[in-house]
Design a protein around this motif. Structure first.
Motif, PDB file in Angstrom:
ATOM      1  N   MET A  30      -0.081  -5.273  12.413  1.00 54.69           N
ATOM      2  CA  MET A  30      -0.965  -6.365  12.803  1.00 54.69           C
ATOM      3  C   MET A  30      -2.104  -6.580  11.832  1.00 54.69           C
ATOM      4  N   THR A  31      -2.576  -5.511  11.255  1.00 52.45           N
ATOM      5  CA  THR A  31      -3.804  -5.625  10.455  1.00 52.45           C
ATOM      6  C   THR A  31      -3.638  -5.078   9.038  1.00 52.45           C
ATOM      7  N   GLY A  32      -2.397  -4.818   8.640  1.00 51.64           N
ATOM      8  CA  GLY A  32      -2.167  -4.216   7.329  1.00 51.64           C
ATOM      9  C   GLY A  32      -2.445  -5.173   6.175  1.00 51.64           C
ATOM     10  N   GLN A  33      -3.022  -4.639   5.105  1.00 57.66           N
ATOM     11  CA  GLN A  33      -3.267  -5.412   3.893  1.00 57.66           C
ATOM     12  C   GLN A  33      -2.837  -4.577   2.696  1.00 57.66           C
ATOM     13  N   LEU A  34      -2.336  -5.259   1.657  1.00 51.80           N
ATOM     14  CA  LEU A  34      -2.032  -4.573   0.405  1.00 51.80           C
ATOM     15  C   LEU A  34      -2.972  -5.135  -0.642  1.00 51.80           C
ATOM     16  N   LEU A  35      -3.930  -4.341  -1.046  1.00 51.04           N
ATOM     17  CA  LEU A  35      -4.985  -4.839  -1.910  1.00 51.04           C
ATOM     18  C   LEU A  35      -4.929  -4.210  -3.294  1.00 51.04           C
ATOM     19  N   PRO A  36      -4.626  -5.031  -4.318  1.00 53.77           N
ATOM     20  CA  PRO A  36      -4.613  -4.518  -5.691  1.00 53.77           C
ATOM     21  C   PRO A  36      -6.020  -4.569  -6.288  1.00 53.77           C
ATOM     22  N   PHE A  37      -6.357  -3.539  -7.047  1.00 57.41           N
ATOM     23  CA  PHE A  37      -7.648  -3.514  -7.742  1.00 57.41           C
ATOM     24  C   PHE A  37      -7.422  -3.117  -9.194  1.00 57.41           C
ATOM     25  N   PRO A  38      -8.025  -3.856 -10.141  1.00 55.49           N
ATOM     26  CA  PRO A  38      -7.891  -3.487 -11.560  1.00 55.49           C
ATOM     27  C   PRO A  38      -8.564  -2.143 -11.852  1.00 55.49           C
ATOM     28  N   ARG A  39      -9.581  -1.817 -11.072  1.00 54.12           N
ATOM     29  CA  ARG A  39     -10.240  -0.505 -11.198  1.00 54.12           C
ATOM     30  C   ARG A  39     -10.787  -0.120  -9.835  1.00 54.12           C
ATOM     31  N   PRO A  40     -11.104   1.137  -9.644  1.00 54.78           N
ATOM     32  CA  PRO A  40     -11.568   1.572  -8.326  1.00 54.78           C
ATOM     33  C   PRO A  40     -12.757   0.742  -7.845  1.00 54.78           C
ATOM     34  N   PRO A  41     -12.642   0.185  -6.632  1.00 51.21           N
ATOM     35  CA  PRO A  41     -13.703  -0.677  -6.115  1.00 51.21           C
ATOM     36  C   PRO A  41     -14.947   0.114  -5.703  1.00 51.21           C
ATOM     37  N   ARG A  42     -16.081  -0.538  -5.850  1.00 50.90           N
ATOM     38  CA  ARG A  42     -17.367   0.095  -5.508  1.00 50.90           C
ATOM     39  C   ARG A  42     -18.052  -0.709  -4.411  1.00 50.90           C
ATOM     40  N   GLY A  43     -18.868  -0.066  -3.651  1.00 48.53           N
ATOM     41  CA  GLY A  43     -19.723  -0.748  -2.676  1.00 48.53           C
ATOM     42  C   GLY A  43     -18.945  -1.585  -1.674  1.00 48.53           C
ATOM     43  N   ARG A  44     -19.345  -2.819  -1.547  1.00 48.42           N
ATOM     44  CA  ARG A  44     -18.776  -3.731  -0.549  1.00 48.42           C
ATOM     45  C   ARG A  44     -17.294  -4.010  -0.750  1.00 48.42           C
ATOM     46  N   ARG A  45     -16.863  -3.869  -2.006  1.00 47.18           N
ATOM     47  CA  ARG A  45     -15.475  -4.223  -2.310  1.00 47.18           C
ATOM     48  C   ARG A  45     -14.500  -3.161  -1.788  1.00 47.18           C
ATOM     49  N   ARG A  46     -15.047  -2.023  -1.456  1.00 51.73           N
ATOM     50  CA  ARG A  46     -14.169  -0.942  -0.995  1.00 51.73           C
ATOM     51  C   ARG A  46     -13.495  -1.307   0.320  1.00 51.73           C
ATOM     52  N   PRO A  47     -12.181  -1.076   0.379  1.00 52.66           N
ATOM     53  CA  PRO A  47     -11.469  -1.346   1.630  1.00 52.66           C
ATOM     54  C   PRO A  47     -12.075  -0.519   2.772  1.00 52.66           C
ATOM     55  N   THR A  48     -12.107  -1.110   3.955  1.00 55.76           N
ATOM     56  CA  THR A  48     -12.767  -0.450   5.076  1.00 55.76           C
ATOM     57  C   THR A  48     -11.919   0.635   5.732  1.00 55.76           C
TER      58      THR A  48
END
Length: 237
Positions: free
Chosen positions: A76-94
DNA sequence: AGTCGCTCCTGCTCGC
DNA sequence: TGCGAGCAGGAGCGAC
């Protein structure tokens, strides 16, 4: 609720981002999304290169070398999130459940708030067994109205439940079933086999239309769904 | 064969 | 403002 169009949108977004990457490391903060131990999962996946990204029903398939594939059911709530580099701060998946780290420093995160989703690594034989359980793809050009009509004819189930059954037709969930039935003027409680050829033909057309429109719009905007790029879909409901 | 009820899980809404 | 209850919902399962 990710259905076929959302899965397709994710696949299209993911394809350029992860194809050709080699999986260096796997982290599994939420092992309950796997169907096996994290050790054996990691062992199967580590060192493999991503050959392609595909979709079957509501599943995202990350095809590896040697014929193995990672099958992701978004639940129901799954996401596949690609990141060019490890995300910081707000961009981090919850709610990261599985993290794939690639050879070029990029990564893919399976983020799933409610953890109804699953991530599995399947051998070719396991996959063909699984694959055979899904019904036809409604957007397959070979899927004809007569085929739908014939299948409906054998079932006493209510048409709404019939459409949700992945063994009968693949990729349809609550939203698009309701939408397609409404568009074709068919009451959701009617027995599948009460639907005549003309109605089935209409329904076939409506199903394709709602799915294609939603894909064109980049998936629906429902609750916490985000597409692969992390933006909101446009098919509001 | 089909349906029901249950389970998984957490964020949200509602009522007080 | 806070808190608990209830709900949502894809898919698989056992029971009937």
């Amino acid at each position: 609720m990710p259905e076929l169009p959302e899965a397709e949108t994710i696949v299209r977004g993911l394809r350029p981002a992860i194809t050709g990457r080699r999986i260096e490391r796997v982290e599994v903060p939420k092992p309950d999304v796997l169907r096996e131990g994290r050790r054996s999962f990691s062992a199967k996946v580590r060192g493999r290169t991503i050959g392609s990204v595909e979709r079957r029903a509501k599943n995202v398939l990350i095809v590896l070398d040697r014929g193995r594939r990672i099958a992701v059911n978004l639940g129901m709530t799954g996401q596949l999130l690609p990141f060019p580099r490890p995300p910081r701060g707000r961009r981090r998946p919850t709610h990261p459940a599985v993290r794939f780290r690639f050879d070029d420093g990029s990564l893919l995160v399976f983020n799933d708030t409610r953890r109804f989703g699953t991530v599995e690594c399947l051998d070719p034989e396991e996959w063909s067994e699984r694959e055979a359980r899904f019904g036809p793809e409604p957007l397959d050009p070979a899927y004809a109205p007569s085929q739908l009509a014939a299948a409906l004819g054998t079932s006493r189930a209510r048409i709404r439940s019939w459409l949700l059954d992945q063994r009968r037709i693949a990729g349809i969930g609550n939203i698009y079933a309701a939408e397609a039935l409404f568009l074709s003027g068919i009451h959701p409680e009617r027995p599948a086999r009460s639907i005549d050829l003309e109605e089935a033909t209409r329904l076939h057309g409506s199903i394709r239309m709602v799915l294609e429109d939603a894909i064109d719009e980049g998936g629906t905007t429902i609750r916490d769904y985000r597409n692969a790029i992390g933006g909101e879909g446009g098919y509001a409901r």
